[in-house]
Structure formats: C-alpha cells, structure tokens
Design a protein around this motif. Structure first.
Motif, mmCIF file in Angstrom:
data_model
loop_
_atom_site.group_PDB
_atom_site.id
_atom_site.type_symbol
_atom_site.label_atom_id
_atom_site.label_comp_id
_atom_site.label_asym_id
_atom_site.label_seq_id
_atom_site.Cartn_x
_atom_site.Cartn_y
_atom_site.Cartn_z
ATOM 1 N N GLN A 8 0.809 -1.210 0.000
ATOM 2 C CA GLN A 8 0.000 0.000 0.000
ATOM 3 C C GLN A 8 0.847 1.268 0.000
ATOM 4 O O GLN A 8 0.525 2.240 -0.692
ATOM 5 C CB GLN A 8 -0.930 -0.012 1.230
ATOM 6 C CG GLN A 8 -2.063 0.991 1.186
ATOM 7 C CD GLN A 8 -3.257 0.514 0.376
ATOM 8 O OE1 GLN A 8 -3.219 -0.567 -0.214
ATOM 9 N NE2 GLN A 8 -4.313 1.307 0.332
ATOM 10 N N ASP A 9 1.935 1.265 0.733
ATOM 11 C CA ASP A 9 2.762 2.467 0.838
ATOM 12 C C ASP A 9 3.760 2.607 -0.308
ATOM 13 O O ASP A 9 4.554 3.549 -0.341
ATOM 14 C CB ASP A 9 3.515 2.486 2.175
ATOM 15 C CG ASP A 9 4.464 1.301 2.348
ATOM 16 O OD1 ASP A 9 4.355 0.333 1.569
ATOM 17 O OD2 ASP A 9 5.314 1.354 3.247
ATOM 18 N N LEU A 12 2.094 4.835 -4.806
ATOM 19 C CA LEU A 12 2.219 6.162 -5.402
ATOM 20 C C LEU A 12 3.657 6.484 -5.757
ATOM 21 O O LEU A 12 4.587 6.175 -5.009
ATOM 22 C CB LEU A 12 1.670 7.229 -4.449
ATOM 23 C CG LEU A 12 0.161 7.206 -4.203
ATOM 24 C CD1 LEU A 12 -0.224 8.254 -3.177
ATOM 25 C CD2 LEU A 12 -0.607 7.438 -5.508
ATOM 26 N N ALA A 85 -0.284 5.962 -9.825
ATOM 27 C CA ALA A 85 -0.737 4.923 -8.900
ATOM 28 C C ALA A 85 -0.502 3.588 -9.591
ATOM 29 O O ALA A 85 -1.140 3.279 -10.601
ATOM 30 C CB ALA A 85 -2.206 5.106 -8.539
ATOM 31 N N ALA A 109 -2.825 17.603 -2.683
ATOM 32 C CA ALA A 109 -3.011 16.298 -2.043
ATOM 33 C C ALA A 109 -3.155 15.244 -3.130
ATOM 34 O O ALA A 109 -3.751 15.504 -4.179
ATOM 35 C CB ALA A 109 -4.244 16.306 -1.142
ATOM 36 N N ASP A 111 -3.993 10.912 -3.542
ATOM 37 C CA ASP A 111 -4.390 9.682 -2.870
ATOM 38 C C ASP A 111 -4.871 8.691 -3.928
ATOM 39 O O ASP A 111 -5.010 9.042 -5.108
ATOM 40 C CB ASP A 111 -5.485 9.977 -1.844
ATOM 41 C CG ASP A 111 -5.571 8.912 -0.749
ATOM 42 O OD1 ASP A 111 -4.827 7.911 -0.830
ATOM 43 O OD2 ASP A 111 -6.387 9.077 0.173
ATOM 44 N N SER A 131 -6.244 13.525 -7.295
ATOM 45 C CA SER A 131 -5.319 14.649 -7.119
ATOM 46 C C SER A 131 -6.129 15.922 -6.914
ATOM 47 O O SER A 131 -6.999 16.249 -7.734
ATOM 48 C CB SER A 131 -4.405 14.810 -8.336
ATOM 49 O OG SER A 131 -3.457 13.768 -8.404
ATOM 50 N N LYS A 166 -15.340 7.648 -2.171
ATOM 51 C CA LYS A 166 -14.132 8.432 -1.943
ATOM 52 C C LYS A 166 -14.343 9.903 -2.317
ATOM 53 O O LYS A 166 -13.754 10.800 -1.704
ATOM 54 C CB LYS A 166 -12.989 7.839 -2.765
ATOM 55 C CG LYS A 166 -11.668 8.553 -2.657
ATOM 56 C CD LYS A 166 -10.975 8.276 -1.349
ATOM 57 C CE LYS A 166 -9.579 8.864 -1.327
ATOM 58 N NZ LYS A 166 -8.906 8.699 -0.018
#
Length: 256
Positions: A8-9, A12, A85, A109, A111, A131, A166
């Motif tokens: 997961q980390d 990006l 991503a 930001a 995600d 974004s 989301k």
C-alpha cells in the motif's frame, strides 16, 4: 503469477517537477487516454506529444513505467509533474503499470484507492488516482480511473461505489475521467446513475466515432467549452479524449 502487487505504501510515485511560477487560468485543457502501455512505440510517442503537448492536465490509463514512457514525460513534458498509482509490477523486469495524472501545477493532495476485487484470471487490481489542486483559489479534484473489466456485474458496480464514496465528501468542482470498461448497456447505465447522484455531468463527445464507448469524462462545477474524440489515432486500442473546461463562478454541488 508473473505479477507483483505493490504494498500500500509503495503504490504512489512522483516523476518530474512543475514550474513554480506557472499560474493556472480559469480555462484549461484536459487530455484523457488509455495509452495501451505504449506498445505501438513507433507511432505512440509522436501521437502522445502531438495531442497531449500543451494540455494543462493529462490523465492516463495503462501508463507503463519502463525505460521509455517516463523519459517521454521528462523530456517532452518537462514542465509537468506526474503522479502515478501503480497497479502491479511485471516480475520479469519490474516495470509497473497503472494510472497517472500529469499537470503543470502541483497538487495539494494525492491519494488512491485499489479495487477490492481483482480481475479474473490475472488476479490484478485496478487503481483510481485522486489529485486535488487549487485553481483560482478554488479546490478542484481530478480523478483518473481504470475500472475493473473481467468481473461480474456486481463486482463492477461495487468498484464504482468505492470510487463514488471516496469523492462523496468533496464539495467543490470535480473532473472524473478514464477507462470505465462499459462494454455493455447495463454497465453504462449503472456508471451514469452512480455518478449522477454526486451531481456529475456525463459529457457527450463531439466526433465520437467509437463503436465501443469505454472511456468517459464526468464533470461538476464547470462550463464545457469542448469535448471531443480523436478517432483517427492508431497508436492505442483506445481513442484519446480532449476536453476544455471553464470554472464556474459559483459552485453548487448536488446534495442528492
């Protein structure tokens, strides 16, 4: 399996750096394209630079982080910052593929969400990139997605609800675009219904010569100045979409 799904980390990734002096206007151009991993390399770079060059925002599906595509971004799109991503890496060379957004301004930001369901047979997830930018003092959300393809209708529907959930708390203007894999009428109508409930307008595209309409653009809080398909491109199995938008003076997001 010949794939590795990143932790997961590690999903990006950022490539490039924007010119800090660039100031976005209230009108901007968007380029949306499933680039087919740049497989038709002998004509892909020419088409990508000719059509994507100069656009304010570029939303890509099936981006490939190999030894070619990132170099195109760095050399031909030097003023842009790219956020990727990554869906998975190929074990044989560790090249990764996923969705990407390139822009002339830096996001405030970034995600993503990874689909809870994976594709049949390949067992790979699909990614959606979020974004958030400040344009003229207004927070604007850009969403680039590649939706599940070889799954049941229920899994497809649930994946769209994951994306909608989301976005639900964001009250400002939104651009949602990408490859939605709407290869039948049920998928198409489910997609339109879910995002209509967020106040998003599905754009009808000029010069739309596509027999199979898999790629779509939804917007909220914008006047649409242009929305067209480049239907003569042969360097991908998808046609690119070009959109020109103008920020509305007053944003009234739907509460439905």
């Amino acid at each position: 399996m010949p794939f590795i799904v990143p932790a997961q980390d590690k999903v990006l990734l950022k490539i490039g750096e924007v010119n800090k002096d660039h100031r976005p206007s209230s009108e901007f151009d968007i380029f949306v394209w499933n680039v087919y991993k740049g497989q038709k390399a002998h004509i892909f770079e020419k088409d990508f630079c000719a059509l994507g060059g100069g656009k304010d925002f570029i939303l890509i599906q099936e981006a490939l982080l190999d030894d070619k595509m990132p170099m195109i971004w760095k050399n031909d799109f030097a003023p842009y910052e790219w956020h990727v991503a990554q869906s998975f890496h190929y074990k044989k060379n560790l090249h990764s593929t996923g969705v990407a957004i390139g822009s002339k301004i830096a996001p405030e930001a970034v995600d993503f969400i990874r689909s809870k369901t994976r594709e049949f047979f390949w067992l790979t997830p699909k990614l959606t990139l979020f974004s958030e930018y400040s344009i003229g003092g207004t927070k604007v959300l850009f969403v680039c997605t590649h939706v599940l393809n070889f799954v049941t209708l229920n899994a497809f529907t649930n994946s769209l609800y994951e994306i909608a959930e989301k976005m639900a708390d964001f009250k400002g203007p939104i651009v949602l675009a990408g490859d939605f894999n709407t290869w039948n009428f049920k998928r198409y109508m489910i997609m339109k219904s879910i995002f209509r409930d967020l106040g998003l307008e599905h754009l009808d595209l000029e010069n739309d010569g596509r027999l199979l309409k898999l790629d779509h653009v939804f917007v909220r809080g914008f006047d649409v100045l242009k929305a067209q398909v480049h239907h003569t491109i042969l360097s991908s199995d998808h046609f690119p979409l070009e959109i020109r938008l103008k920020c509305q003076e007053k944003i009234e997001p739907s509460n439905s």
